[in-house]
Structure formats: structure tokens, C-alpha cells
Design a protein around this motif. Structure first.
Motif, PDB file in Angstrom:
ATOM      1  N   LEU A   1       0.819  -1.199   0.000  1.00  0.00           N
ATOM      2  CA  LEU A   1       0.000   0.000   0.000  1.00  0.00           C
ATOM      3  C   LEU A   1       0.861   1.260   0.000  1.00  0.00           C
ATOM      4  O   LEU A   1       0.483   2.285  -0.589  1.00  0.00           O
ATOM      5  CB  LEU A   1      -0.935   0.007   1.207  1.00  0.00           C
ATOM      6  N   THR A   2       2.025   1.188   0.654  1.00  0.00           N
ATOM      7  CA  THR A   2       2.947   2.320   0.633  1.00  0.00           C
ATOM      8  C   THR A   2       3.409   2.610  -0.792  1.00  0.00           C
ATOM      9  O   THR A   2       3.473   3.766  -1.224  1.00  0.00           O
ATOM     10  CB  THR A   2       4.170   2.036   1.524  1.00  0.00           C
ATOM     11  N   VAL A   3       3.711   1.554  -1.529  1.00  0.00           N
ATOM     12  CA  VAL A   3       4.103   1.724  -2.931  1.00  0.00           C
ATOM     13  C   VAL A   3       2.978   2.384  -3.714  1.00  0.00           C
ATOM     14  O   VAL A   3       3.199   3.318  -4.507  1.00  0.00           O
ATOM     15  CB  VAL A   3       4.477   0.365  -3.558  1.00  0.00           C
ATOM     16  N   GLU A   4       1.745   1.921  -3.482  1.00  0.00           N
ATOM     17  CA  GLU A   4       0.599   2.511  -4.175  1.00  0.00           C
ATOM     18  C   GLU A   4       0.438   3.981  -3.813  1.00  0.00           C
ATOM     19  O   GLU A   4       0.150   4.823  -4.684  1.00  0.00           O
ATOM     20  CB  GLU A   4      -0.679   1.737  -3.804  1.00  0.00           C
ATOM     21  N   MET A   5       0.658   4.331  -2.553  1.00  0.00           N
ATOM     22  CA  MET A   5       0.503   5.714  -2.116  1.00  0.00           C
ATOM     23  C   MET A   5       1.538   6.616  -2.759  1.00  0.00           C
ATOM     24  O   MET A   5       1.237   7.739  -3.169  1.00  0.00           O
ATOM     25  CB  MET A   5       0.614   5.789  -0.585  1.00  0.00           C
ATOM     26  N   THR A   6       2.775   6.172  -2.858  1.00  0.00           N
ATOM     27  CA  THR A   6       3.838   7.023  -3.402  1.00  0.00           C
ATOM     28  C   THR A   6       3.619   7.360  -4.872  1.00  0.00           C
ATOM     29  O   THR A   6       4.211   8.314  -5.375  1.00  0.00           O
ATOM     30  CB  THR A   6       5.217   6.360  -3.239  1.00  0.00           C
ATOM     31  N   ARG A   7       2.779   6.590  -5.544  1.00  0.00           N
ATOM     32  CA  ARG A   7       2.491   6.859  -6.955  1.00  0.00           C
ATOM     33  C   ARG A   7       1.341   7.850  -7.134  1.00  0.00           C
ATOM     34  O   ARG A   7       1.025   8.239  -8.253  1.00  0.00           O
ATOM     35  CB  ARG A   7       2.165   5.540  -7.672  1.00  0.00           C
ATOM     36  N   HIS A   8       0.720   8.247  -6.026  1.00  0.00           N
ATOM     37  CA  HIS A   8      -0.423   9.157  -6.091  1.00  0.00           C
ATOM     38  C   HIS A   8       0.044  10.599  -5.948  1.00  0.00           C
ATOM     39  O   HIS A   8       1.008  10.892  -5.227  1.00  0.00           O
ATOM     40  CB  HIS A   8      -1.412   8.811  -4.969  1.00  0.00           C
ATOM     41  N   GLU A   9      -0.631  11.521  -6.597  1.00  0.00           N
ATOM     42  CA  GLU A   9      -0.246  12.930  -6.550  1.00  0.00           C
ATOM     43  C   GLU A   9      -0.265  13.479  -5.127  1.00  0.00           C
ATOM     44  O   GLU A   9       0.540  14.359  -4.781  1.00  0.00           O
ATOM     45  CB  GLU A   9      -1.181  13.750  -7.438  1.00  0.00           C
ATOM     46  N   ASP A  10      -1.166  12.975  -4.275  1.00  0.00           N
ATOM     47  CA  ASP A  10      -1.221  13.460  -2.893  1.00  0.00           C
ATOM     48  C   ASP A  10       0.068  13.185  -2.138  1.00  0.00           C
ATOM     49  O   ASP A  10       0.456  13.957  -1.247  1.00  0.00           O
ATOM     50  CB  ASP A  10      -2.396  12.803  -2.154  1.00  0.00           C
ATOM     51  N   SER A  11       0.746  12.107  -2.473  1.00  0.00           N
ATOM     52  CA  SER A  11       2.013  11.792  -1.827  1.00  0.00           C
ATOM     53  C   SER A  11       3.057  12.845  -2.193  1.00  0.00           C
ATOM     54  O   SER A  11       3.793  13.343  -1.327  1.00  0.00           O
ATOM     55  CB  SER A  11       2.498  10.402  -2.247  1.00  0.00           C
ATOM     56  N   LYS A  12       3.112  13.186  -3.454  1.00  0.00           N
ATOM     57  CA  LYS A  12       4.067  14.204  -3.913  1.00  0.00           C
ATOM     58  C   LYS A  12       3.740  15.560  -3.300  1.00  0.00           C
ATOM     59  O   LYS A  12       4.632  16.309  -2.885  1.00  0.00           O
ATOM     60  CB  LYS A  12       4.039  14.274  -5.438  1.00  0.00           C
ATOM     61  N   GLU A  13       2.429  15.882  -3.209  1.00  0.00           N
ATOM     62  CA  GLU A  13       2.013  17.153  -2.608  1.00  0.00           C
ATOM     63  C   GLU A  13       2.375  17.190  -1.132  1.00  0.00           C
ATOM     64  O   GLU A  13       2.830  18.227  -0.623  1.00  0.00           O
ATOM     65  CB  GLU A  13       0.509  17.352  -2.791  1.00  0.00           C
ATOM     66  N   ALA A  14       2.218  16.097  -0.412  1.00  0.00           N
ATOM     67  CA  ALA A  14       2.559  16.054   1.014  1.00  0.00           C
ATOM     68  C   ALA A  14       4.046  16.304   1.217  1.00  0.00           C
ATOM     69  O   ALA A  14       4.450  17.038   2.138  1.00  0.00           O
ATOM     70  CB  ALA A  14       2.157  14.710   1.612  1.00  0.00           C
ATOM     71  N   MET A  15       4.862  15.713   0.360  1.00  0.00           N
ATOM     72  CA  MET A  15       6.314  15.912   0.475  1.00  0.00           C
ATOM     73  C   MET A  15       6.702  17.353   0.147  1.00  0.00           C
ATOM     74  O   MET A  15       7.546  17.946   0.829  1.00  0.00           O
ATOM     75  CB  MET A  15       7.034  14.925  -0.446  1.00  0.00           C
ATOM     76  N   ARG A  16       6.076  17.924  -0.908  1.00  0.00           N
ATOM     77  CA  ARG A  16       6.372  19.320  -1.253  1.00  0.00           C
ATOM     78  C   ARG A  16       5.980  20.253  -0.112  1.00  0.00           C
ATOM     79  O   ARG A  16       6.724  21.174   0.253  1.00  0.00           O
ATOM     80  CB  ARG A  16       5.623  19.718  -2.527  1.00  0.00           C
ATOM     81  N   ALA A  17       4.795  20.019   0.462  1.00  0.00           N
ATOM     82  CA  ALA A  17       4.316  20.864   1.549  1.00  0.00           C
ATOM     83  C   ALA A  17       5.223  20.770   2.772  1.00  0.00           C
ATOM     84  O   ALA A  17       5.488  21.776   3.449  1.00  0.00           O
ATOM     85  CB  ALA A  17       2.888  20.461   1.919  1.00  0.00           C
ATOM     86  N   PHE A  18       5.721  19.573   3.046  1.00  0.00           N
ATOM     87  CA  PHE A  18       6.626  19.389   4.179  1.00  0.00           C
ATOM     88  C   PHE A  18       7.907  20.194   3.975  1.00  0.00           C
ATOM     89  O   PHE A  18       8.375  20.892   4.885  1.00  0.00           O
ATOM     90  CB  PHE A  18       6.956  17.902   4.358  1.00  0.00           C
TER      91      PHE A  18
END
Length: 258
Positions: free
Chosen positions: A229-246
């Protein structure tokens, strides 16, 4: 949604589901069918990220409508349809792909404990208690769900004696997250709901899938499932947005779709 016996209000990604079947929010056929329908529809509502379920009045739910049960066995097949509906009240909450908070505003009895034991997070008012009175009214049921979250000896005491567990004791034993005065209950639930609603809908959906799946899996298999599921999450745009926001030290802005 019908909004007859179950009132639903949605605001700021939070759905508040209020059982309104006076005087005790008992499980009539119409009540159970509408409650299941509400959770099915909320599953398909992208704007909802978290659900609070509570009761109207002084009782969260008294469970089975004993007066209406008298007619269950008179219609061929109705006994099994009744049992299926009752099961699905618990299942539709446990299997919900949105986090569910139970804000227990008063006694939760018998089948009325279904939304409690199958919610993700439980809070209660200090006038609430939890009980399985089936042993005293010629019925059975609720043992398996109760034994999943209540300690071994306590669950058996409740099942075999009908012991009424006060909310304060449930909090002391770590079964519920809070025990507060009734007039503070919804605000406490809303605090948690707002925190959850600020998260990525995709992350919440995957977290719920993990929670509901790994609970009964062996450790190695469960952890592997979570990693997938972690792999699936990292492919989603929300994952990239969370990292950018951090990195940018700002609140993340997520999509409403899971």
C-alpha cells in the motif's frame, strides 16, 4: 439520503450521522436499512473524509427493537433477513472506507454496541455505559465483536452477567479515547474529525484498507501488505504534494478523490 431515522449533515469534509429513532434509537427494520444505506452512500461521497456517528436524545442506542422482534418469526424467511440486516449494521461501519468516530452520547446496549465496536475511534459522555443484556431477554449475540476490543475477562463478564460497563471505566481500561461531560462530547469528536479531515483522502482510504485487512493476518504477511500500500501511495499525486508541503513548510492541499 432519506434523512428520516438517520440524520446526516456534511460540512468541511466531515459527515455527522445522528441516529434519530426515539425514544431509544432501537433497531427497527426501517432504522437498520436506512443506517446501512447512509454508510453505503457516504462511501461513495468524495467530499467526505471522516464520519462521526452519534445518537439523538439520552441514549446512543438500545439495540434490538424487542417489540418488533415478536413478528420476526411469523413471516417465512424473515428471521434470516432480520439477522442479515443486523449483521450489516456492524459490517457497513467496519468496512467503511472512511474513518468512523463513535461519539457515544448515552447507553449503548446489545446490537446498539455494533457501531461502537466497529468504529475506528470511540469517545463517550460520562453518562454513557456499555452492556450486552441479551442474557436477560432470551437472546444471544454481540460476543464476537465485543471480544475483539474488550479484555478477555471483562467481555465474558458482560456477556454472562449483563454487566453495565460505565464509560469512565472503559476509559480507564483504555477501551475508549475519551470520557467527557455530555455537552463536550461532540466538540471532542470534532477535534479528532478535523485532524483526520486535513489528511489526504487517498492516504485515509489506504490506511483504512490496511487497518481492516492486517488485523487478522500473520505479522509477516500483514507488514508486506502494508508495504504494498505504501508503494501505491507514493504513486499518487497526494504523496508528492505532502512531500512538497513538508519541504516548503506549508499546509498540504489534497484532492478530494481517493
Amino acid at each position: 439520503m432519506q434523512n428520516n431515522l438517520i440524520k446526516t449533515e456534511i460540512a468541511d469534509h466531515i459527515a455527522v450521522v445522528t441516529m434519530t429513532n426515539p425514544p431509544v434509537n432501537a433497531y427497527s427494520r426501517e432504522f437498520t436499512e436506512e443506517l446501512i444505506e447512509v454508510f453505503d452512500e457516504l462511501n461513495d461521497t468524495p467530499d467526505v473524509r471522516v464520519i462521526i456517528i452519534t445518537g439523538q436524545g439520552k441514549i446512543f442506542s438500545a439495540g434490538a427493537d424487542i417489540k418488533s422482534r415478536g413478528n420476526v418469526g411469523e413471516i417465512k424467511g424473515e428471521t434470516y433477513r432480520h439477522l442479515r440486516r443486523t449483521r450489516e449494521v456492524a459490517n457497513c461501519i467496519m468496512e467503511c472506507n472512511k474513518p468512523v468516530i463513535a461519539a457515544v452520547n448515552g447507553p449503548a446496549l446489545g446490537a446498539g454496541m455494533g457501531p461502537v465496536t466497529n468504529a475506528d475511534i470511540i469517545l463517550a459522555s460520562d453518562n454513557a455505559f456499555f452492556a450486552l443484556p441479551e442474557i436477560d431477554i432470551g437472546l444471544m449475540g454481540g460476543a464476537r465483536h465485543t471480544m475483539r476490543i474488550f479484555p478477555h475477562s471483562l467481555a465474558r463478564r458482560m456477556i454472562l452477567t449483563g454487566y453495565r460497563l460505565p464509560a469512565e471505566e472503559a476509559y480507564r481500561r483504555g477501551i475508549i479515547e475519551a470520557c467527557v461531560p455530555l455537552d463536550q462530547l461532540m466538540e471532542e469528536a470534532m477535534k479528532i474529525a478535523r485532524s483526520i479531515a486535513s489528511k489526504s483522502p487517498k492516504a485515509l482510504s489506504l490506511a483504512k484498507r490496511a487497518i481492516n485487512t492486517v488485523e487478522t493476518m500473520p505479522l509477516r504477511d500483514g507488514y508486506r501488505f502494508e508495504q504494498n500500500l505504501t508503494v501505491e501511495m507514493t504513486r499518487h499525486e497526494d504523496s508528492k504534494e505532502a512531500m512538497r508541503a513538508f519541504i516548503e513548510k506549508r499546509p498540504a492541499v489534497f484532492k478530494d478523490e481517493a
